[in-house]
Structure formats: C-alpha cells, structure tokens
Write a protein that holds these residues in place. Structure first.
Motif, short mmCIF file in Angstrom:
data_model
loop_
_atom_site.label_atom_id
_atom_site.label_comp_id
_atom_site.label_asym_id
_atom_site.label_seq_id
_atom_site.Cartn_x
_atom_site.Cartn_y
_atom_site.Cartn_z
N PHE A 102 0.83 -1.20 0.00
CA PHE A 102 0.00 0.00 0.00
C PHE A 102 0.87 1.26 0.00
CE2 PHE A 102 -3.57 -2.45 2.35
CZ PHE A 102 -3.95 -3.03 1.14
N GLN A 103 1.95 1.24 0.76
CA GLN A 103 2.83 2.40 0.79
C GLN A 103 3.51 2.61 -0.55
OE1 GLN A 103 5.29 1.29 4.11
NE2 GLN A 103 3.86 2.13 5.65
N GLY A 105 2.14 1.71 -3.39
CA GLY A 105 1.08 2.23 -4.25
C GLY A 105 0.83 3.70 -4.04
N GLU A 106 0.91 4.14 -2.77
CA GLU A 106 0.75 5.57 -2.50
C GLU A 106 1.82 6.38 -3.21
OE1 GLU A 106 1.43 8.74 1.12
OE2 GLU A 106 1.47 6.58 1.56
N LEU A 125 -1.97 -1.12 -9.44
CA LEU A 125 -2.46 -0.12 -8.51
C LEU A 125 -3.95 -0.28 -8.26
CD1 LEU A 125 -0.50 3.05 -9.73
CD2 LEU A 125 -0.11 1.73 -7.65
N SER A 160 -1.14 3.44 5.84
CA SER A 160 -1.17 2.81 4.52
C SER A 160 -2.54 2.82 3.88
CB SER A 160 -0.64 1.37 4.61
OG SER A 160 -1.42 0.60 5.52
N LEU A 164 -3.19 5.56 1.08
CA LEU A 164 -3.36 5.07 -0.28
C LEU A 164 -4.61 5.67 -0.92
CD1 LEU A 164 -2.53 3.04 -2.58
CD2 LEU A 164 -4.06 1.40 -1.45
N TRP A 168 -4.92 8.33 -4.15
CA TRP A 168 -5.75 8.15 -5.34
C TRP A 168 -6.68 9.34 -5.52
CZ3 TRP A 168 -10.78 8.22 -6.74
CH2 TRP A 168 -11.07 7.80 -8.04
#
Length: 523
Positions: A102-103, A105-106, A125, A160, A164, A168
């Motif tokens: 998740f981190q 993806g952020e 993602l 996270s 995340l 987005w």
C-alpha cells in the motif's frame, strides 16, 4: 425537504442511510446517520435513500477483484490482522505484507498526480485499491479487541490504507479520473476508494475518530468532493451518499470541539459550486438516464452535506436554487425518456416556487417575489418551454402560469414574454407548440380571480390585432372573451380603462359576443 417535505422525510436524520451496506458487508450504517436538522428543503416528494446492493464479496461490482495476500504477509489468525498483513503467525510485523504494498502504491499514485508523463503499472495499482477495500471491510466486520491488535490496526489504517486512498483522490482530482475510463481511472476505482474511506474513517471502528480528522486535515474531504464532480450519473448518487456520511461524522466532531465548523465549511465550499454545476450538466444531457426522482434525491443528499457546516436558512436557499435550475433543465424534452418525466419536473418547479413564496419570514433574497421575477427572466424559463419542451409539458405549464400570475408576475409580464417568443401568433415556433401554450393560458383562466382575468384579457387584446381574427389565435381570444364576459366585463360600459378599443376588430368581436351571451338561446 429537497425531494420533499423534509430531507429523508422530515429531517436530515430521518432515514436514507440505514439501508446502506458497504459492498455486501452486511453492516448497516444507520447508527452513523447524520444528526437531525430543522432544515426543510422545499421540493417535491419524500425519498428514503436506496440501498447499495452490491451483493456478497466476490460478486456484483467487485466480482473480478482477486483478494490475495503477498508472500510473507499471511498474518495472524484474526481476519483483520490477516487482511492487513501486519504480522506473522506469532503477531510480529512483517515488512513484506500488504502494508508495504500500500505504501508503494501511495508513492506511485503521487508520482502520477505530480507528473502526467510518468508511468506506472495501473492494473496493479487498481488491484491494490481493491485489496485495501477488502481489508477495510474485514476491519469493519471484525474490529480488533486486543489492545495490541487495535494499535497495529490503527497504525496500518492511517499509515497505509487511508494514505493510499488519499493518494488516489489527489490523483483523480488532478485529472486522473476520466468519465468512461476503466481500471485506475474509471468509476469503479472511485467506488472502491469511497467505500474504503467510509469504512475506516466514518464507521463505528474504535480508531475512526482518530482517522477522520487526519483525513480532513490532509485535504481528503475536499479532494473527495472534487473527485465526485467528475463522476458520471451512475456513480455520483452513491458517492454523494458517502460524502454526506463523512460530513455528518465531521459535524459530530465539530460539536465535540475536535474540529472547527469554519474549517469544515471551507472544505465544503471548495467543491460546492463545482458539484452544483456538475449536477446541472448531467441534467442538461440529451442522452441522460437519470429521472427527476433521482435528481430530487441527489439534491436531498447534498442538502445533508451542506447542513454539516452552514446555517439552515443558507442551506434552504441553496437547495431551492439548485432545485429550480434542475427543474428548468429537466422540463425540456429528452429523447429516450417518457414525457411524464418532464411533467414531473414542472410539478417540482411549481412546488419549490410555492414553498418559497409561502415563507412568512424571508429566509433569503430568493423568497422575494421581485427576486422570483428576476429568476424567471434570467433563467430563460419561457424560452425553454416554448422551444424545447414537448406539447404535453407546455400545456402542463398552466400550473406555473397560475402560480406566478397570482404571486409574482403581472399579466403583462407573462403575455409580453410569450408574445415576444412568438407563442401567441404565427411564427417560427411550431404550430403545435403555439397551440399548446395558448391552451395552457386558457387552462389557467379558471384559477384566476376576476381582476387578474380582466388584466390578462386586456393584455392579450393589446397584443392580438385584426389579422388574428382569421388565424389560430382567434380561438384563444374568443374563449378568453367569454370568460371575461362571465366575469362581468361590459365592452360598452363607461369608464373602460382596459384599452380594448385599440383594435376595431376586437371591439366588434366583443360586442358580438356580448350580444350572443345575452341571448336566451345559446345557438
């Protein structure tokens, strides 16, 4: 309420959220519903919010989402810890679990938002957003009880999961969300993120009260509102429901002193105008699928959003203005939709106007008859009816003619506007539309008192000259003359100030009709 009688049927807390589940979680958010409010949005009908029936996990909108945990993140025996990947079988943190993913993806999403030319694996993602959504549902369904589990869940949800989602939202607000798009840039991604945010920050989870202020302070609420301004007509209603729930929880924090009402109002202000414009844009689309009842419900939900930070009078006026704009757009003929939808828009507009004019104490400038007259002129209402509405809708407008003539408009304003548009005499306006408008005027006459009827009669006589006795408008003139005679008008009387002698033909017609009216035999 907007949509009728009271938001959700008598107040902002009077229903609408109790049936909403998050992606088949089976958990009702009724206890998290907005607090009661005295705000009464003057629209039509009463609506309970529809449930979001997404079905069980693995079906419905998210049937294609595979819920998998990377190697090393198998977690403990608790479902919530397993979903988050925060520990191994002994409860010790594992750096390779979903938290790290998740981190990552952020970071990728923030890079995409900051540099449109950057590249990333958008399919991966999107899968991370889906996994985050399911993790949030696991937490919501089986919240941690042990102090250590709660601490771990709070840390992971804030560091996270929530971050995340916020990444987005920022990416989408910067142009990443595209109407008609797919995957990371489509409406399903927006639905995933909205549901995740509500599950971790606006639910009954122990750490929700910690996460919600952080979400708002870092711009999450404002970004969510801006993202919804890009949503299509299928995704917008559900998104606004979730926004309302978040704002209701923020309002509760304001009451407790944990958040500033002014700050909350500033965040709502950042997207309010854009949201109103988006809804009006959807209403004006020729190929729209949303019906008038759905727009009413949407306005009702927006009323709940605004009530979180603004005074009741301000919310009332904003909602009424939006309702008038929408009903003016929705009364136009829309291919593919039955004309009954446009008839309902006319009824909605009439009810909003009546409720505004019935206010014994002005709640704002909009409740003044002078302002209503200005709105009618500026909105192009008569032009929309004459040129863009169907014949049944045009005839149904007699409800507006009666209301406005009795409460806000002088007969000369109504007749002058219709005559200028070509609705009362042969013109480029289709004959069927002219006859429908003239029929609406006649249908309005029985509801007018004698003084207004004679005023209307005099204005029409001034507009329709000798030539119209041989054209379609003679029917309007003859039938209205009969009504005027029944109301006591005497064309040969002393002190006539109606100006009816401006047309010799009309004067002769009046005398003939008066003679016929006095005969014992109608024929």
């Amino acid at each position: 309420g907007l949509g009728g009688g009271g938001l959700g049927g008598g107040g902002l807390g009077g229903g609408g959220l109790g049936g909403e589940g998050l992606s088949g979680s089976g958990r009702s958010f009724a206890s998290a519903g907005p607090p009661d409010s005295a705000v009464d949005f003057c629209a039509c009908g009463s609506f309970a919010s529809a449930a979001e029936a997404r079905g069980p996990r693995g079906s419905g909108s998210f049937a294609s989402v595979a819920y998998s945990v990377p190697a090393g993140g198998c977690g403990s025996s608790r479902p919530s810890s397993f979903a988050l990947g925060v520990g191994d079988t002994k409860g010790h943190p594992q750096p390779g679990g979903l938290q790290a993913a998740f981190q990552f993806g952020e970071s990728q999403l923030r890079s995409l938002a900051g540099d449109p030319e950057s590249r990333a694996d958008e399919d991966r993602l999107y899968d991370l957003l889906a996994s985050a959504h399911h993790c949030a549902l696991d937490l919501e369904q089986d919240p941690p009880v042990d102090a250590r589990d709660l601490e771990d869940a709070t840390r992971v949800a804030q560091s996270s999961l929530l971050r995340l989602c916020m990444a987005w939202l920022h990416f989408a607000a910067c142009g990443g969300l595209v109407e008609g798009g797919a995957g990371l840039r489509g409406m399903p991604a927006m639905e995933l993120v909205c549901s995740t945010v509500v599950a971790v920050a606006a639910s009954d989870l122990p750490f929700a009260l910690v996460l919600l202020p952080a979400f708002c302070d870092m711009g999450g609420l404002a970004d969510l509102g801006l993202v919804l301004c890009c949503a299509d007509e299928a995704a917008l209603p559900g998104g606004v429901k979730k926004l309302r729930l978040l704002v209701a929880r923020c309002r509760a924090l304001c009451h407790s002193g944990a958040m500033s009402t002014d700050a909350l109002g500033g965040k709502i202000d950042s997207f309010r105008d854009a949201m109103f414009d988006r809804i009006c844009e959807l209403a004006a689309r020729r190929g729209r699928q949303m019906r008038v009842p759905q727009f009413k419900e949407l306005v009702s939900e927006l009323g709940g959003v605004l009530s979180g930070a603004f005074p009741a009078a301000q919310v009332f006026e904003s909602g009424c203005l939006l309702s008038l704009k929408l009903s003016g757009l929705l009364c136009a003929f829309c291919p593919g939709l039955p004309e009954a939808d446009a008839l309902e828009a006319i009824d909605w507009m009439a009810l909003v106007l009546r409720n505004l004019l019935d206010q014994t104490v002005a709640v704002g400038a909009l409740s003044s008859p002078v302002t209503i007259r200005g709105w009618v002129e500026d909105s192009g209402l008569w032009s929309t009816l004459v040129w863009r509405a169907g014949c049944r809708t045009q005839h149904h407008a007699h409800h507006l003619f009666v209301l406005l003539t009795r409460r806000a408009l002088a007969p000369c304003d109504l007749v002058g506007s219709l005559a200028a548009l070509g609705a009362l005499s042969p013109s480029s306006v289709p004959a069927s539309s002219r006859l429908a408008i003239q029929g609406a005027l006649l249908a309005a006459v029985p509801s007018l008192d004698a003084e207004l009827l004679l005023d209307l009669f005099g204005e029409l006589c001034a507009v329709l000259g000798f030539a119209h006795l041989q054209e379609e408008s003679v029917d309007l003139l003859v039938r209205l003359t009969q009504r005027a005679l029944n109301a006591g008008y005497d064309p040969g009387g002393v002190g006539d100030t109606m100006g009816l002698a401006r047309s010799l033909a009309v004067s002769q017609l009046l005398r003939f009709l008066q003679w016929g009216h006095r005969q014992s035999e109608p024929n």
